[in-house]
Design an enzyme around this catalytic site. Structure first.
Site, mmCIF file in Angstrom:
data_model
loop_
_atom_site.group_PDB
_atom_site.id
_atom_site.type_symbol
_atom_site.label_atom_id
_atom_site.label_comp_id
_atom_site.label_asym_id
_atom_site.label_seq_id
_atom_site.Cartn_x
_atom_site.Cartn_y
_atom_site.Cartn_z
ATOM 1 N N ALA A 114 0.858 -1.177 0.000
ATOM 2 C CA ALA A 114 0.000 0.000 0.000
ATOM 3 C C ALA A 114 0.897 1.230 0.000
ATOM 4 C CB ALA A 114 -0.908 -0.020 1.221
ATOM 5 N N GLY B 238 0.657 -5.022 1.073
ATOM 6 C CA GLY B 238 -0.553 -5.111 0.260
ATOM 7 C C GLY B 238 -0.310 -5.758 -1.097
ATOM 8 N N GLU C 24 -0.557 -9.290 -0.502
ATOM 9 C CA GLU C 24 -1.963 -9.588 -0.209
ATOM 10 C C GLU C 24 -2.811 -9.606 -1.485
ATOM 11 O OE1 GLU C 24 -2.036 -6.497 2.785
ATOM 12 O OE2 GLU C 24 -2.494 -7.985 4.327
ATOM 13 N N GLU D 266 4.921 -4.924 7.145
ATOM 14 C CA GLU D 266 4.167 -3.888 7.861
ATOM 15 C C GLU D 266 4.707 -3.624 9.256
ATOM 16 O OE1 GLU D 266 2.841 -6.283 6.024
ATOM 17 O OE2 GLU D 266 1.131 -5.534 4.874
HETATM 18 C C1 HXC Z 1 4.976 4.378 -1.420
HETATM 19 C C2 HXC Z 1 6.861 3.405 -2.277
HETATM 20 C C3 HXC Z 1 6.532 2.179 -1.691
HETATM 21 C C4 HXC Z 1 5.319 2.124 -0.941
HETATM 22 C C5 HXC Z 1 8.370 1.918 -2.747
HETATM 23 N N1 HXC Z 1 8.015 3.200 -2.920
HETATM 24 N N2 HXC Z 1 7.484 1.280 -2.005
HETATM 25 N N3 HXC Z 1 6.094 4.492 -2.136
HETATM 26 N N4 HXC Z 1 4.578 3.238 -0.831
HETATM 27 N N5 HXC Z 1 4.889 0.987 -0.378
HETATM 28 C C6 HXC Z 1 8.739 4.240 -3.687
HETATM 29 C C7 HXC Z 1 9.970 4.717 -2.960
HETATM 30 O O1 HXC Z 1 9.618 5.668 -2.001
HETATM 31 C C8 HXC Z 1 10.777 5.280 -4.094
HETATM 32 O O2 HXC Z 1 10.251 6.547 -4.434
HETATM 33 C C9 HXC Z 1 10.461 4.345 -5.243
HETATM 34 O O3 HXC Z 1 9.219 3.686 -4.892
HETATM 35 C C10 HXC Z 1 11.515 3.295 -5.436
HETATM 36 O O4 HXC Z 1 11.718 2.647 -4.191
HETATM 37 P P1 HXC Z 1 13.172 2.483 -3.526
HETATM 38 O O5 HXC Z 1 12.956 2.277 -2.077
HETATM 39 O O6 HXC Z 1 14.073 3.583 -3.948
HETATM 40 O O7 HXC Z 1 13.649 1.131 -4.246
HETATM 41 P P2 HXC Z 1 14.629 0.017 -3.668
HETATM 42 O O8 HXC Z 1 15.794 0.655 -2.966
HETATM 43 O O9 HXC Z 1 14.885 -0.905 -4.787
HETATM 44 O O10 HXC Z 1 13.794 -0.748 -2.530
HETATM 45 C C11 HXC Z 1 12.663 -1.466 -2.866
HETATM 46 C C12 HXC Z 1 11.840 -1.845 -1.591
HETATM 47 C C13 HXC Z 1 11.539 -0.560 -0.803
HETATM 48 C C14 HXC Z 1 12.640 -2.810 -0.733
HETATM 49 C C15 HXC Z 1 10.573 -2.541 -2.082
HETATM 50 O O11 HXC Z 1 10.958 0.413 -1.701
HETATM 51 C C16 HXC Z 1 10.571 -0.746 0.305
HETATM 52 O O12 HXC Z 1 10.903 -1.268 1.349
HETATM 53 N N6 HXC Z 1 9.316 -0.294 0.116
HETATM 54 C C17 HXC Z 1 8.290 -0.357 1.144
HETATM 55 C C18 HXC Z 1 7.781 -1.759 1.269
HETATM 56 C C19 HXC Z 1 6.712 -1.834 2.353
HETATM 57 O O13 HXC Z 1 6.932 -1.506 3.511
HETATM 58 N N7 HXC Z 1 5.535 -2.287 1.964
HETATM 59 C C20 HXC Z 1 4.410 -2.448 2.904
HETATM 60 C C21 HXC Z 1 3.594 -1.192 2.932
HETATM 61 S S1 HXC Z 1 2.366 -1.313 4.150
HETATM 62 P P3 HXC Z 1 11.222 7.803 -4.683
HETATM 63 O O14 HXC Z 1 10.265 8.912 -4.943
HETATM 64 O O15 HXC Z 1 12.047 7.938 -3.455
HETATM 65 O O16 HXC Z 1 12.030 7.385 -5.889
HETATM 66 C C22 HXC Z 1 1.124 -2.161 3.420
HETATM 67 C C23 HXC Z 1 -0.096 -2.315 4.247
HETATM 68 C C24 HXC Z 1 -1.147 -3.037 3.501
HETATM 69 O O17 HXC Z 1 1.208 -2.580 2.320
HETATM 70 C C25 HXC Z 1 -2.458 -2.763 4.094
HETATM 71 C C26 HXC Z 1 -3.614 -3.396 3.366
HETATM 72 C C27 HXC Z 1 -3.576 -3.234 1.919
#
Ligand code: HXC
Length: 263
Positions: free
Chosen positions: A70, A114, A117, A137
């Protein structure tokens, strides 16, 4: 395409059937799921669901990410009151559950939070060898919100589900296949061809049968065994009233390929 966050195509299948192809396409944020993307996904799914010539749907992302979760920027300002009132993230998740045609997730790269999911809400997951699954998360001070604590243990068992959700670690494609989350792993370059192959196969069958199989398998997650078996038997019997049963069995006995009419 009228969509901004997804790419949508109708692909030609076997017989007179087609299949839907949906690629999440928000590359700047690794396909992070925000409301506009989820709205478009819901609309595209419903359009394919309503089209009688569509046998099944493939849902994929990019080579780098199926979906990295998400959208964290979107979620960050929420408090309990507005998350609860607006049903944060729940919009359109039920759409994915309600689709009665098979939905195949073809996952390459990150399927996190997400994103994992969404993949688990599909009917089967095939993975590229670079796929990474996880429920990170916990690192954000929240818990999975769309099935991560429910579908993941059903798919991989309690211990591995706890491991993934409590530590937030990622699992690679090989581990995901061993654990039963994923049905097949292929080289990344072959992922789309493999998804096409599965969809083509399904296009050759009766959509009645495909829908009944999906409904009955899903029953295994909702009902006790005795109820599930009864449900399965009722659908099994019902299909003997279809032309497609006559055609399928007739074709076998006449040693020719079947030509289903989906009725
Ligand atoms: C918003 C995101 C994002 C996310 C990545 N980006 N994941 N933006 N929400 N979930 C954005 C980054 O901010 C970045 O933007 C660009 O995508 C590229 O990501 P990087 O981090 O630079 O890439 P990388 O170094 O290759 O790392 C990849 C990654 C990392 C390991 C996947 O992005 C990451 O940890 N993302 C978050 C993963 C996460 O926590 N997901 C769970 C979310 S909570 P910029 O602008 O800086 O280039 C969730 C709850 C679900 O999903 C609830 C019900 C649906």
């Amino acid at each position: 395409t009228p969509y901004e966050n997804i790419l949508v195509e109708t692909r030609t299948g076997a017989g007179s059937m087609n299949y839907g192809w949906i690629a999440l396409n928000r590359p700047k944020a690794l396909n992070a799921l925000n409301d506009p993307l989820m709205d478009e996904l819901g609309a595209a799914l419903l359009a394919f669901e309503a089209d009688d010539r569509i046998a099944c749907i493939v849902l994929t992302g990019s080579e780098k990410a199926f979906a990295a979760g998400a959208d964290i920027a979107m979620m960050a300002p929420f408090n309990f009151a507005n998350a609860y009132r607006k049903g944060l993230i729940s919009r359109n998740w039920d759409t994915l559950r309600q689709v009665r045609k098979p939905v195949i997730a073809a996952v390459a790269g990150f399927a996190l939070g997400g994103g994992c999911e969404v993949a688990m809400a599909c009917d089967l997951i095939i993975a590229a060898d670079n796929a990474r699954f996880g429920q990170p998360e916990v690192k954000l001070g929240i818990i999975p919100g769309a099935g991560g604590t429910q579908r993941l243990p059903r798919a991989v068992g309690k211990s591995k589900a706890m491991d993934l959700a409590l530590t937030g670690r990622m699992m690679d494609a090989a581990e995901a296949e061993r654990a039963g989350l994923v049905s097949r792993v292929v080289p990344a370059a072959d992922l789309h061809a493999e998804a096409d192959k599965i969809a083509q196969t399904l296009c050759g069958y009766s959509t009645l049968t495909l829908m009944a199989i999906k409904e009955s398998v899903n029953r295994a997650y909702e009902a006790p065994l005795s109820e599930g078996l009864l449900f399965e038997r009722r659908l099994f019997h019902a299909l003997f009233s279809s032309n497609d049963q006559k055609e399928g069995m007739g074709a076998f006995l006449e040693k020719r390929p079947p030509s289903f009419t989906h009725d």
